[in-house]
Design an enzyme around this catalytic site. Structure first.
Site, mmCIF file in Angstrom:
data_model
loop_
_atom_site.group_PDB
_atom_site.id
_atom_site.type_symbol
_atom_site.label_atom_id
_atom_site.label_comp_id
_atom_site.label_asym_id
_atom_site.label_seq_id
_atom_site.Cartn_x
_atom_site.Cartn_y
_atom_site.Cartn_z
ATOM 1 C CG ASP A 58 -0.410 -0.047 2.722
ATOM 2 O OD1 ASP A 58 1.021 -0.035 2.506
ATOM 3 O OD2 ASP A 58 -0.877 0.204 3.472
ATOM 4 C CB SER A 59 4.540 1.670 -0.168
ATOM 5 O OG SER A 59 4.843 0.470 -0.870
ATOM 6 C CG ASP A 97 0.202 -3.864 2.054
ATOM 7 O OD1 ASP A 97 0.228 -4.328 3.043
ATOM 8 O OD2 ASP A 97 1.043 -3.184 2.186
ATOM 9 C CD GLU A 129 0.690 -1.269 7.678
ATOM 10 O OE1 GLU A 129 0.329 -0.530 8.677
ATOM 11 O OE2 GLU A 129 1.229 -0.756 6.559
ATOM 12 C CD GLU A 196 8.021 -0.359 7.326
ATOM 13 O OE1 GLU A 196 7.138 -1.050 7.252
ATOM 14 O OE2 GLU A 196 8.165 0.953 6.956
HETATM 15 O O1 KIV Z 1 3.660 -1.147 1.595
HETATM 16 C C1 KIV Z 1 4.680 -1.454 1.467
HETATM 17 O O2 KIV Z 1 5.244 -1.025 0.601
HETATM 18 C C2 KIV Z 1 4.981 -2.294 2.550
HETATM 19 C C3 KIV Z 1 6.538 -2.582 2.843
HETATM 20 C C4 KIV Z 1 7.447 -1.425 3.317
HETATM 21 C C5 KIV Z 1 7.003 -3.694 3.638
HETATM 22 O O3 KIV Z 1 4.393 -2.744 3.461
#
Ligand code: KIV
Length: 301
Positions: A58-59, A97, A129, A196
């Site tokens: 979700d980044s 994610d 998460e 993380e």
């Molecule tokens: O959303 C993402 O890219 C992540 C990574 C930083 C592990 O959760």
């Protein structure tokens, strides 16, 4: 995918890498390589480079969708990106994610959204998460037959509650809590856990206490695998890049140089040149010009 590829990577499956492949890699001390990707060309490059897993993180909210935090991205937006990745990928295990809001409300809606990432997105697994209240959701999704990766330490969806984007587990008490959370995620059925932004000693301890693989990001070298965000790794990120990121290229700078050159060429009329244009088929130009001349004569008469 040929059997050689499958066997070399220990997946021995025509489906590509599976969660069981992660477990085997931890048992055999092989490091797991994960990278984020959000589109087909990137996914294809990651696959060709031999990564074991691609995370449609979700980044993406910040790296490709222009939001100022991850909490805004929706399931539908994440599904478009997940589909683009899974269309292009053959071997790596694709993890989608689950965005903020997609698993907080109830077990039922968490399962419904996870199912969408598998059925519509084509992902093999989902990532959620947090521990605490998230544990029930994870157990429910796993019970529905969907493989889940946990995520502890700095969890960007709760960055506000954590007091910002800062390292976690820097006190003995917090370190113990993270170990407990990792164990709880394993008990809830996760097949791996992302750790993380925690001190290396804490990530090492977590990696020792759980039997599932740990995938570190800003968590030192002792994790069973590593993950980096595509745009950070390739020097494409604008704004702050965390200190733990190693940039393997400077694509933003080279892209800017290429675009500057394109703008200058178009303005100067030096692009397109003869090499970058089509020619007419043999003899057709003469015919075309003769036709134009004949029409001009007819019109003038
Ligand atoms: O959303 C993402 O890219 C992540 C990574 C930083 C592990 O959760």
């Amino acid at each position: 995918m040929g059997p050689d590829v499958a066997l070399r990577n220990g997946t021995a499956s025509p489906l590509g890498m599976l969660p069981a492949g992660f477990a085997r890699m931890k048992r055999q001390g092989e490091r797991i390589v994960m990278v984020t990707a959000y589109d087909a060309p990137s996914a294809r490059l990651a696959d060709a480079a031999g990564v074991d897993s691609v995370l449609v993180g979700d980044s993406a909210a910040m790296t490709v969708l222009g939001y100022d935090s991850t909490v805004h991205v929706t399931v539908d937006e994440m599904l478009v990106l997940t589909r683009a990745v899974t269309r292009a990928i053959r071997r790596p295990l694709v993890v989608a994610d689950m965005p903020f809001g997609s698993f907080q409300i109830s077990n039922t809606s968490a399962i419904r959204h996870a199912v969408r990432f598998i059925k519509e997105g084509g992902a093999t697994a989902v990532k959620l998460e947090g521990a605490g209240r998230t544990l029930r959701r994870i157990a429910a999704i796993v019970a529905a037959g969907i493989p889940v990766i946990g995520h502890i330490g700095l969890t960007p969806q709760s960055a506000v509650a954590l007091g910002g984007y800062k390292p976690q587990g820097r006190t003995a008490r917090e370190a113990n809590r993270l170990c407990e959370e990792a164990l709880a995620l394993e008990r809830a059925g996760c097949f791996a856990v992302v750790v993380e932004a925690v001190p290396r000693e804490v990530a090492k301890r977590i990696t020792e206490v759980v039997t599932i693989p740990t995938i570190g990001i800003g968590a030192g070298p002792s994790c069973d695998g590593q993950v980096l965000v595509w745009h950070d790794l390739l020097g494409l990120s604008s704004g702050h890049v965390p200190a733990f990121v190693k940039q393997y290229a400077e694509l933003a700078a080279s892209t800017a140089r290429a675009l500057d050159a394109y703008v200058a060429d178009v303005r100067a009329g030096t692009f397109p040149d003869a090499r970058h244009t089509y020619a007419m088929a043999d003899g057709e130009l003469e015919l075309f010009q003769a036709g134009l001349r004949a029409r001009a004569v007819a019109n003038s008469g």
